[in-house]
Design a protein around this motif. Structure first.
Motif, PDB file in Angstrom:
ATOM      1  N   GLU A  86       0.836  -1.208   0.000  1.00  0.00           N
ATOM      2  CA  GLU A  86       0.000   0.000   0.000  1.00  0.00           C
ATOM      3  C   GLU A  86       0.869   1.256   0.000  1.00  0.00           C
ATOM      4  O   GLU A  86       0.560   2.243  -0.681  1.00  0.00           O
ATOM      5  N   HIS A  87       1.944   1.219   0.756  1.00  0.00           N
ATOM      6  CA  HIS A  87       2.857   2.355   0.852  1.00  0.00           C
ATOM      7  C   HIS A  87       3.488   2.655  -0.512  1.00  0.00           C
ATOM      8  O   HIS A  87       3.545   3.809  -0.962  1.00  0.00           O
ATOM      9  N   LEU A  88       3.952   1.616  -1.190  1.00  0.00           N
ATOM     10  CA  LEU A  88       4.588   1.787  -2.490  1.00  0.00           C
ATOM     11  C   LEU A  88       3.588   2.222  -3.556  1.00  0.00           C
ATOM     12  O   LEU A  88       3.899   3.088  -4.398  1.00  0.00           O
ATOM     13  N   VAL A  89       2.390   1.642  -3.538  1.00  0.00           N
ATOM     14  CA  VAL A  89       1.356   2.038  -4.499  1.00  0.00           C
ATOM     15  C   VAL A  89       0.994   3.509  -4.300  1.00  0.00           C
ATOM     16  O   VAL A  89       0.813   4.263  -5.270  1.00  0.00           O
ATOM     17  N   LEU A  90       0.898   3.946  -3.054  1.00  0.00           N
ATOM     18  CA  LEU A  90       0.645   5.353  -2.754  1.00  0.00           C
ATOM     19  C   LEU A  90       1.708   6.237  -3.394  1.00  0.00           C
ATOM     20  O   LEU A  90       1.392   7.248  -4.041  1.00  0.00           O
ATOM     21  N   CYS A  91       2.969   5.877  -3.235  1.00  0.00           N
ATOM     22  CA  CYS A  91       4.067   6.661  -3.822  1.00  0.00           C
ATOM     23  C   CYS A  91       3.963   6.694  -5.341  1.00  0.00           C
ATOM     24  O   CYS A  91       4.236   7.724  -5.976  1.00  0.00           O
ATOM     25  N   GLN A  92       3.561   5.580  -5.949  1.00  0.00           N
ATOM     26  CA  GLN A  92       3.413   5.536  -7.405  1.00  0.00           C
ATOM     27  C   GLN A  92       2.371   6.536  -7.895  1.00  0.00           C
ATOM     28  O   GLN A  92       2.593   7.250  -8.878  1.00  0.00           O
ATOM     29  N   TYR A  93       1.221   6.586  -7.223  1.00  0.00           N
ATOM     30  CA  TYR A  93       0.171   7.509  -7.651  1.00  0.00           C
ATOM     31  C   TYR A  93       0.598   8.964  -7.449  1.00  0.00           C
ATOM     32  O   TYR A  93       0.310   9.825  -8.285  1.00  0.00           O
ATOM     33  N   LEU A  94       1.266   9.244  -6.348  1.00  0.00           N
ATOM     34  CA  LEU A  94       1.730  10.611  -6.118  1.00  0.00           C
ATOM     35  C   LEU A  94       2.741  11.031  -7.183  1.00  0.00           C
ATOM     36  O   LEU A  94       2.696  12.147  -7.699  1.00  0.00           O
ATOM     37  N   PHE A  95       3.663  10.138  -7.517  1.00  0.00           N
ATOM     38  CA  PHE A  95       4.666  10.440  -8.537  1.00  0.00           C
ATOM     39  C   PHE A  95       3.989  10.783  -9.861  1.00  0.00           C
ATOM     40  O   PHE A  95       4.343  11.773 -10.529  1.00  0.00           O
ATOM     41  N   ALA A  96       3.028   9.965 -10.272  1.00  0.00           N
ATOM     42  CA  ALA A  96       2.326  10.205 -11.533  1.00  0.00           C
ATOM     43  C   ALA A  96       1.564  11.530 -11.499  1.00  0.00           C
ATOM     44  O   ALA A  96       1.572  12.294 -12.477  1.00  0.00           O
ATOM     45  N   ALA A  97       0.891  11.820 -10.390  1.00  0.00           N
ATOM     46  CA  ALA A  97       0.126  13.064 -10.280  1.00  0.00           C
ATOM     47  C   ALA A  97       1.053  14.281 -10.329  1.00  0.00           C
ATOM     48  O   ALA A  97       0.768  15.270 -11.019  1.00  0.00           O
ATOM     49  N   PHE A  98       2.181  14.222  -9.624  1.00  0.00           N
ATOM     50  CA  PHE A  98       3.108  15.353  -9.600  1.00  0.00           C
ATOM     51  C   PHE A  98       3.801  15.562 -10.942  1.00  0.00           C
ATOM     52  O   PHE A  98       4.325  16.645 -11.208  1.00  0.00           O
ATOM     53  N   SER A  99       3.822  14.533 -11.799  1.00  0.00           N
ATOM     54  CA  SER A  99       4.500  14.666 -13.092  1.00  0.00           C
ATOM     55  C   SER A  99       3.669  15.436 -14.115  1.00  0.00           C
ATOM     56  O   SER A  99       4.181  15.803 -15.177  1.00  0.00           O
ATOM     57  N   LEU A 100       2.400  15.688 -13.826  1.00  0.00           N
ATOM     58  CA  LEU A 100       1.533  16.380 -14.773  1.00  0.00           C
ATOM     59  C   LEU A 100       1.839  17.881 -14.841  1.00  0.00           C
ATOM     60  O   LEU A 100       2.152  18.513 -13.827  1.00  0.00           O
ATOM     61  N   LYS A 101       1.724  18.413 -16.031  1.00  0.00           N
ATOM     62  CA  LYS A 101       1.833  19.869 -16.205  1.00  0.00           C
ATOM     63  C   LYS A 101       0.643  20.544 -15.539  1.00  0.00           C
ATOM     64  O   LYS A 101      -0.385  19.911 -15.285  1.00  0.00           O
ATOM     65  N   GLN A 102       0.770  21.871 -15.304  1.00  0.00           N
ATOM     66  CA  GLN A 102      -0.242  22.526 -14.488  1.00  0.00           C
ATOM     67  C   GLN A 102      -0.894  23.751 -15.129  1.00  0.00           C
ATOM     68  O   GLN A 102      -1.909  24.228 -14.619  1.00  0.00           O
ATOM     69  N   SER A 103      -0.332  24.275 -16.211  1.00  0.00           N
ATOM     70  CA  SER A 103      -0.858  25.546 -16.709  1.00  0.00           C
ATOM     71  C   SER A 103      -0.579  25.714 -18.202  1.00  0.00           C
ATOM     72  O   SER A 103       0.163  24.943 -18.816  1.00  0.00           O
ATOM     73  N   GLU A 104      -1.166  26.772 -18.757  1.00  0.00           N
ATOM     74  CA  GLU A 104      -0.938  27.119 -20.162  1.00  0.00           C
ATOM     75  C   GLU A 104       0.521  27.502 -20.406  1.00  0.00           C
ATOM     76  O   GLU A 104       1.009  27.383 -21.540  1.00  0.00           O
ATOM     77  N   ARG A 105       1.216  27.959 -19.380  1.00  0.00           N
ATOM     78  CA  ARG A 105       2.632  28.315 -19.546  1.00  0.00           C
ATOM     79  C   ARG A 105       3.480  27.113 -19.944  1.00  0.00           C
ATOM     80  O   ARG A 105       4.594  27.265 -20.445  1.00  0.00           O
ATOM     81  N   GLU A 106       2.958  25.915 -19.724  1.00  0.00           N
ATOM     82  CA  GLU A 106       3.686  24.704 -20.079  1.00  0.00           C
ATOM     83  C   GLU A 106       3.222  24.120 -21.409  1.00  0.00           C
ATOM     84  O   GLU A 106       3.486  22.954 -21.705  1.00  0.00           O
TER      85      GLU A 106
END
Length: 483
Positions: A86-106
């Motif tokens: 569960e701990h590792l799966v949690l880290c996987q989802y966070l990594f994927a979410a943080f890798s997403l771009k966030q704005s039109e500037r990107e």
């Protein structure tokens, strides 16, 4: 009574197998992962005894038969592996979410920004439910008399840590990651392939089945996360019959985490077979779906994101919602696997900041689940500061580090949060006064590191790093006031 109910539950989940066909058309066609063909299989092929007998007779063992858990030590070991998972799966989802771009500037259009924001929100919701699952596993461990389990292997995860079909890896958002996540969350009985990048695991040799008279626990094969938890459910029933329910559930009820201190209504105290079963059902049904209805479970939501992603790529082949993130480390990996190492000094400092905060968070959660003389107010403070560090510090730092260069080992790439543990430790601080002193001291040290990062950053990072610094000091003050 309980044994018959549990066996009936297991049969209902495994009598029908669904084969999921892989996509056969171009990326623009609807993803065919939800097209299913029913395959009948008899209930009599399942069960702990049948699994052992088939294996000893040289017959191929049922890959989704329950694991053999014949004594408390095997149960605790298996619950520990569930906590790691569960701990590792949690880290996987966070990594994927943080890798997403966030704005039109990107380079995103306004419509694409809205789409990406929805994906980010869904992944963070799933990650939050994985936190709930991790807490429920801690309650199960506590209920049977064991210590909390927050230690886990560092990424890249050694292959020997889990069965060959269960691969843990930090993967940026994209088709490969989404297919891999869906594969991990797939319901029992679903036949589907992992992403091609993980296909070599199918050739691995199965792990040995535990014998009924085997005294030392070891890792056994499980096909899905649901399979693991159904085995734990069966093991609890078996041991309650063998030892007696009162003798099995010997942990203090006062050490159970509930919604009184955390915000999850589903976080229930585990004190007997009924509550243990309900905790396991929550984990399984949120991941794979209740009684085959997987559309609102993690599996179905991931398939939905994958459909949207492939459709968006077809509409605009140049659409790229992901930053050029790689799973880079601050230090050389401890495992036999290779990983890029960060060389940019500022990136190293910010990544160490994130990892150090993560370490303190694990210390506080361990203290919560293994507390001794804390008052209710102190336990509430531990819970509030833990959640606060996740929201106020780790979340903004996760989005920040994915904008920072790795360095010469990966030109053009940015660093993703590696959740790198500095050393192998159980994170349990056993003595109350010392524990609170150490946690506050460490938070203040981390706040000083955040200050140095803020003072050295470029102007665009000044605001988020200032907020992180203030949050760390504020949470350290809360710990000081509570003890």
């Amino acid at each position: 009574m309980w044994a018959s109910k549990s066996n009936a539950r297991w049969r209902r989940r495994t009598e029908t197998v669904y084969r999921v066909r892989p996509p056969t058309g171009p990326a623009g066609e609807s993803v065919a992962m939800a097209q299913m063909t029913k395959i009948e299989s008899g209930p009599d092929r399942h069960g702990r005894l049948a699994h052992v007998l088939e294996t000893r007779a040289g017959q191929p063992a049922d890959p989704e038969a329950p694991l053999v858990l014949e004594h408390r030590e095997a149960l605790i070991y298996t619950l520990g592996k569930a906590a790691e998972l569960e701990h590792l799966v949690l880290c996987q989802y966070l990594f994927a979410a943080f890798s997403l771009k966030q704005s039109e500037r990107e380079g995103l259009t306004p419509e694409q920004v809205a789409l990406v924001e929805g994906w980010h929100h869904t992944l963070m919701q799933i990650a939050e439910q994985e936190m709930l699952h991790l807490a429920l596993v801690q309650n199960l461990l506590t209920a049977v008399g064991a210590a909390p389990r927050f230690a886990r292997p560092n990424f890249p995860v050694p292959s020997r840590s889990f069965p060959a079909a269960v691969r843990m890896a930090l993967i940026p958002f994209g088709e490969v990651g989404l297919r891999h996540f869906a594969y991990l969350e797939r319901p029992e009985g679903y036949e589907m392939a992992d992403a091609q990048e993980f296909a070599a695991i199918q050739k691995a040799v199965p792990l040995p089945i535990a014998d009924a008279d085997e005294i030392g626990p070891h890792l056994q094969d499980f096909a899905t996360i649901g399979h693991l938890y159904r085995s734990i459910d069966e093991g609890l029933v078996h041991l309650a019959e063998k030892l007696g329910s009162d003798q099995l559930f010997i942990g203090p009820s006062s050490a159970q985490a509930t919604e009184v201190h955390f915000r999850w209504p589903e976080l229930l105290a585990v004190t007997d077979l009924d509550s243990a079963h309900r905790a396991i059902e929550t984990i399984v049904e949120q991941g794979e779906g209740a009684r085959g209805d997987w559309r609102e479970a993690h599996f179905g939501r991931l398939i939905g994101i994958l459909d949207e992603y492939l459709g968006a790529r077809t509409a605009d082949p140049a659409f790229d919602p992901t930053r050029p993130v790689v799973a880079a480390l601050v230090r050389e990996p401890e495992s036999e696997l290779d990983a890029p190492v960060i060389s940019e000094p500022f990136t190293i400092r910010c990544m160490d900041l994130l990892n150090a905060v993560y370490e303190v968070l694990l210390q506080m959660l361990s203290r919560y689940f293994a507390h001794t003389q804390e008052t209710d107010a102190q336990l509430r403070t531990l819970a509030n500061v833990s959640v606060g560090l996740m929201q106020d510090v780790i979340r903004p730092l996760g989005g920040l580090v994915t904008q920072l260069a790795v360095g010469e080992s990966r030109p053009g790439a940015t660093a993703g949060p590696s959740f790198e543990l500095f050393y192998a430790v159980d994170y349990l601080l056993p003595h109350r006064e010392a524990a609170w002193t150490i946690m506050e001291e460490r938070l203040r040290e981390v706040a000083e590191l955040a200050t140095r990062c803020r003072d050295a950053c470029i102007p665009s990072f000044l605001v988020p790093l200032s907020r992180v610094t203030d949050a760390l000091r504020r949470h350290a003050d809360k710990l000081a006031s509570a003890h």
